[in-house]
Scaffold this active site. Sequence first.
Site, mmCIF file in Angstrom:
data_model
loop_
_atom_site.group_PDB
_atom_site.id
_atom_site.type_symbol
_atom_site.label_atom_id
_atom_site.label_comp_id
_atom_site.label_asym_id
_atom_site.label_seq_id
_atom_site.Cartn_x
_atom_site.Cartn_y
_atom_site.Cartn_z
ATOM 1 N N ASP A 19 0.841 -1.206 0.000
ATOM 2 C CA ASP A 19 0.000 0.000 0.000
ATOM 3 C C ASP A 19 0.874 1.253 0.000
ATOM 4 O OD1 ASP A 19 0.830 -0.132 2.615
ATOM 5 O OD2 ASP A 19 -1.171 -0.179 3.509
ATOM 6 N N SER A 20 2.197 1.049 -0.014
ATOM 7 C CA SER A 20 3.121 2.160 -0.284
ATOM 8 C C SER A 20 2.790 2.803 -1.630
ATOM 9 C CB SER A 20 4.570 1.653 -0.293
ATOM 10 O OG SER A 20 4.701 0.533 -1.149
ATOM 11 N N ASP A 62 -0.915 -6.354 -0.151
ATOM 12 C CA ASP A 62 -1.257 -5.675 1.104
ATOM 13 C C ASP A 62 -2.768 -5.549 1.274
ATOM 14 O OD1 ASP A 62 0.757 -5.019 2.856
ATOM 15 O OD2 ASP A 62 1.273 -3.135 1.841
ATOM 16 N N LYS A 113 -1.017 -9.520 3.223
ATOM 17 C CA LYS A 113 -0.249 -8.984 4.364
ATOM 18 C C LYS A 113 -1.137 -8.041 5.169
ATOM 19 C CE LYS A 113 3.347 -5.978 3.783
ATOM 20 N NZ LYS A 113 2.924 -4.749 4.481
ATOM 21 N N GLU A 143 -1.201 -5.532 8.798
ATOM 22 C CA GLU A 143 -0.375 -4.838 9.789
ATOM 23 C C GLU A 143 -0.987 -4.965 11.180
ATOM 24 O OE1 GLU A 143 0.355 -0.771 8.712
ATOM 25 O OE2 GLU A 143 1.083 -1.300 6.716
ATOM 26 N N GLU A 202 9.483 -3.831 10.203
ATOM 27 C CA GLU A 202 9.880 -2.534 9.623
ATOM 28 C C GLU A 202 10.419 -1.585 10.694
ATOM 29 O OE1 GLU A 202 7.018 -0.899 6.932
ATOM 30 O OE2 GLU A 202 8.039 1.045 6.804
HETATM 31 O O1 KIV Z 1 3.551 -1.043 1.581
HETATM 32 C C1 KIV Z 1 4.686 -1.485 1.470
HETATM 33 O O2 KIV Z 1 5.378 -1.294 0.454
HETATM 34 C C2 KIV Z 1 5.225 -2.240 2.570
HETATM 35 C C3 KIV Z 1 6.713 -2.424 2.609
HETATM 36 C C4 KIV Z 1 7.334 -1.176 3.075
HETATM 37 C C5 KIV Z 1 7.119 -3.586 3.426
HETATM 38 O O3 KIV Z 1 4.513 -2.662 3.440
#
Ligand code: KIV
Length: 264
Positions: free
Chosen positions: A45-46, A84, A112, A114, A181
Amino acid sequence: MKKVNTSSLLKMKQDKQKIAALTAYDASFAKLFDEQGVDVLLIGDSLGMVLQGADDTLGVTVADIAYHTRAVSRATQRAFVVADMPFMSYATQEQAFTNAASLMSAGANMVKLEGGTWLVDTIKALVERGVPVCGHLGLTPQSVHVFGGFKVQGRDDLQAEQILDHAKALERAGCQLLVLECVPVGLAEKISLALHIPVIGIGAGHKTDGQILVMHDMFGISANYMPKFSKNYLQQSGDVRQAVRDYIQEVQEGVFPSTEHSFN
Ligand code: KIV
């Protein structure tokens, strides 16, 4: 060429072979990364920050991640594809089921999430329903406003102990991978040794089982700023493919991240 899966990632940890991961958001880069030998591709989600220009990841939707996951998974033959779950898309188990299903049907091999112990029941329920899960601890960017900024986590003993406890709980719940992280090197090493599942670090030092970088940071082209923990591999070679090969090699040899790219 054999597709990377949860068993081969586990074996890499057991054989002390470092895992090289990168974020990817489109078919062209995904194909290029896959061909150079990147083991794991994350549709992070970056993308809210590096593609959409936002200050954080909170505005990213499941539809955004599904769109980019479709593009990445179509172009990927060998790498393991992780997608994500965006902010608030797994606040309840029902939301987690629906949204994980969207991402898995878009081509993800794993999702993934968080967070720590509060996710244990959700993770168990997802795994029971056939959805592999990657945990994410330390600086979890979806909680940036709770943290009061993008800050290194786990620097004091109590917080470090809590992160270790969360990591153990996520593994017990059924996570098969963990992203750690922005935590001190010593804590990342302790967690990597304590867990059986592979731990992929970002800003977590060189003692984890693998590394991940946001691709724009790795090429030194991020719109806003370059995090301390990242390294511009394009500067070294001037060639995109060579930059990716250099990154993979430095991860595999434990050269990256050096102390300059780590926190104490
Ligand atoms: O969103 C993302 O790119 C991430 C990485 C920084 C691990 O979660």
